[in-house]
Structure formats: C-alpha cells, structure tokens
Design a protein around this motif. Structure first.
Motif, PDB file in Angstrom:
ATOM      1  N   PRO A 131      -1.927  53.479  74.854  1.00  0.00           N
ATOM      2  CA  PRO A 131      -1.518  54.502  73.887  1.00  0.00           C
ATOM      3  C   PRO A 131      -1.052  55.807  74.541  1.00  0.00           C
ATOM      4  CG  PRO A 131      -3.554  53.459  73.174  1.00  0.00           C
ATOM      5  CD  PRO A 131      -3.283  52.980  74.564  1.00  0.00           C
ATOM      6  N   LEU A 132      -1.701  56.199  75.629  1.00  0.00           N
ATOM      7  CA  LEU A 132      -1.278  57.423  76.330  1.00  0.00           C
ATOM      8  C   LEU A 132       0.072  57.211  77.001  1.00  0.00           C
ATOM      9  CD1 LEU A 132      -4.593  58.586  78.055  1.00  0.00           C
ATOM     10  CD2 LEU A 132      -3.688  59.215  75.813  1.00  0.00           C
ATOM     11  N   ARG A 133       0.215  56.066  77.664  1.00  0.00           N
ATOM     12  CA  ARG A 133       1.473  55.750  78.351  1.00  0.00           C
ATOM     13  C   ARG A 133       2.625  55.697  77.363  1.00  0.00           C
ATOM     14  NH1 ARG A 133      -0.259  51.786  81.176  1.00  0.00           N
ATOM     15  NH2 ARG A 133       0.215  50.182  79.665  1.00  0.00           N
ATOM     16  N   ALA A 134       2.397  55.079  76.208  1.00  0.00           N
ATOM     17  CA  ALA A 134       3.455  54.978  75.189  1.00  0.00           C
ATOM     18  C   ALA A 134       3.869  56.364  74.702  1.00  0.00           C
ATOM     19  CB  ALA A 134       2.981  54.111  74.024  1.00  0.00           C
ATOM     20  N   ALA A 135       2.900  57.235  74.483  1.00  0.00           N
ATOM     21  CA  ALA A 135       3.222  58.594  74.029  1.00  0.00           C
ATOM     22  C   ALA A 135       4.030  59.341  75.075  1.00  0.00           C
ATOM     23  CB  ALA A 135       1.934  59.357  73.705  1.00  0.00           C
ATOM     24  N   LEU A 136       3.636  59.235  76.342  1.00  0.00           N
ATOM     25  CA  LEU A 136       4.384  59.919  77.408  1.00  0.00           C
ATOM     26  C   LEU A 136       5.797  59.363  77.546  1.00  0.00           C
ATOM     27  CD1 LEU A 136       1.707  60.348  80.216  1.00  0.00           C
ATOM     28  CD2 LEU A 136       2.701  62.116  78.767  1.00  0.00           C
ATOM     29  N   ARG A 144      11.526  62.518  72.895  1.00  0.00           N
ATOM     30  CA  ARG A 144      11.041  62.746  71.541  1.00  0.00           C
ATOM     31  C   ARG A 144      10.072  63.934  71.563  1.00  0.00           C
ATOM     32  NH1 ARG A 144      13.817  58.494  70.966  1.00  0.00           N
ATOM     33  NH2 ARG A 144      13.361  56.794  69.561  1.00  0.00           N
ATOM     34  N   ASP A 145      10.086  64.744  70.487  1.00  0.00           N
ATOM     35  CA  ASP A 145       9.062  65.781  70.383  1.00  0.00           C
ATOM     36  C   ASP A 145       7.797  65.136  69.825  1.00  0.00           C
ATOM     37  OD1 ASP A 145       9.243  65.610  67.582  1.00  0.00           O
ATOM     38  OD2 ASP A 145      10.477  67.408  67.406  1.00  0.00           O
ATOM     39  N   TYR A 146       6.722  65.904  69.712  1.00  0.00           N
ATOM     40  CA  TYR A 146       5.449  65.308  69.309  1.00  0.00           C
ATOM     41  C   TYR A 146       5.498  64.757  67.880  1.00  0.00           C
ATOM     42  CZ  TYR A 146       4.062  69.385  66.556  1.00  0.00           C
ATOM     43  OH  TYR A 146       3.988  70.379  65.608  1.00  0.00           O
ATOM     44  N   ARG A 147       6.329  65.360  67.022  1.00  0.00           N
ATOM     45  CA  ARG A 147       6.445  64.853  65.647  1.00  0.00           C
ATOM     46  C   ARG A 147       7.129  63.487  65.635  1.00  0.00           C
ATOM     47  NH1 ARG A 147       7.637  70.506  64.832  1.00  0.00           N
ATOM     48  NH2 ARG A 147       5.961  71.435  63.619  1.00  0.00           N
TER      49      ARG A 147
END
Length: 191
Positions: A131-136, A144-147
C-alpha cells in the motif's frame, strides 16, 4: 523464531549450495540476479561491467557458500553486500585506486556514495508494504496529488496522506541509515 533469525529459505539454500546442487544456484540466480545486476549497473553505469559483476558475485557464492553466515542477516543482504563490494572494487580499479579509500579518485567516493544511497532507496521501496509503495508510485511516478492518489487507491484522503508520509519517511532513511545489505563492511570473507 528469533527476530534476527534468517528465513528458513536462506538456511536451506545455503545447505543446498554447500552440497553443490546446481539447481540451487539456478534458483538463487532467478531470485537475486535482477537485484545484483541493477545494483552493479547503478554503481558502475556500464552494462558490460554490471554483467561481469553479476557473474563474479554468483561465481563467488557458488564457490564459497560457507561464507554466508545466516546469523548475520538474510541471503539477500549478503548477496547485496557482495555486489556492493565487487562494484566498488571495479570502480577503484577503473580509477587506478587499490588502497586507501581516502585516496583521491576524482569523485569516486562521491559516486560510490550516491550509488549506495540509490541502492538503499531501491531496497527500501522494494521491501516496503504494497500500500505504501502503490501510493508513492502514484504520487511520484504518475504525478498524482494526494486527492487523486486517494481516489485511485480507493481510500480516503487522510489515509492517502498517511501512506505518502510514511513512505517518504522510510525513503528518507536511505541517506542516514545503512542498508541491511550494505554493512558492516567487514562481514564475511572478502569477494
């Protein structure tokens, strides 16, 4: 199992290599060749030299399986250390340095440092939770921005920010903490 105990696979692999099982070397190669080659290529910036380091590392592992001490860390970290050492040796030879790391090597030490930090960052990203890797990856590779990251991952914005923050905190340690596979420098027999 103790916290510092190596995975069962590592112990079994060492035993198989010590018995001279060619299939074990093939399995080890399949598992770690991309790690070895990419680390060597990042440090040497030369495809041919990275190929040679890859062959040398796996040759060393085949000839010296007892050099791996499961009590000192994982097989992956041992292979990474061997790769790092062999790549540094090649860089030193390329620059005519064989002795003291303090010798002037026209930026060699800085190049080694940058490559080591990059290897640490690669290792951290590869070993962090998915999940962390996918977000990064969404935020920094796909811009992509956080939204947008939250929407793409199907999580709320607070969770996306938390994942990004934690991922970045882990990555920031690449500059400050030694990678498990990169230290201590005196571990095992030299390559």
């Amino acid at each position: 199992m103790a916290k510092n105990a190596p995975p069962r696979w590592d112990r079994k692999m060492q035993q198989r290599l010590a018995r001279g099982e060619a299939a074990a070397l093939g399995e080890l190669y399949d598992r770690f060749a991309s790690l070895v080659h990419s680390q060597a290529h990042r440090m040497l910036d030369d495809e041919t030299a990275a190929d040679l380091v890859t062959r040398e590392v796996f040759g060393y592992v085949w000839e010296n399986p007892d050099a791996y001490d499961p009590k000192e860390g994982s097989m992956r970290s041992w292979v990474a250390r061997l790769t790092h050492r062999q790549s540094v040796r090649r860089l030193r030879e390329e620059h005519g340095l064989r002795g003291d790391p303090g010798e002037d090597g026209s930026g060699l030490e800085e190049r080694v440092h940058r490559a080591t930090v990059a290897a640490r960052a690669d290792y951290i990203v590869a070993s962090m939770p998915a999940p962390l890797r996918a977000a990064l990856e969404l935020a920094y590779i796909q811009r992509r921005d956080y939204r947008q990251t939250a929407a793409d991952l199907g999580v709320n914005e607070d969770e996306a920010r938390r994942r990004l923050r934690l991922g970045l905190q882990l990555l920031s340690t690449a500059h400050t903490r030694p990678l498990e596979g990169m230290s201590p420098p005196g571990y095992g027999r030299p390559l």
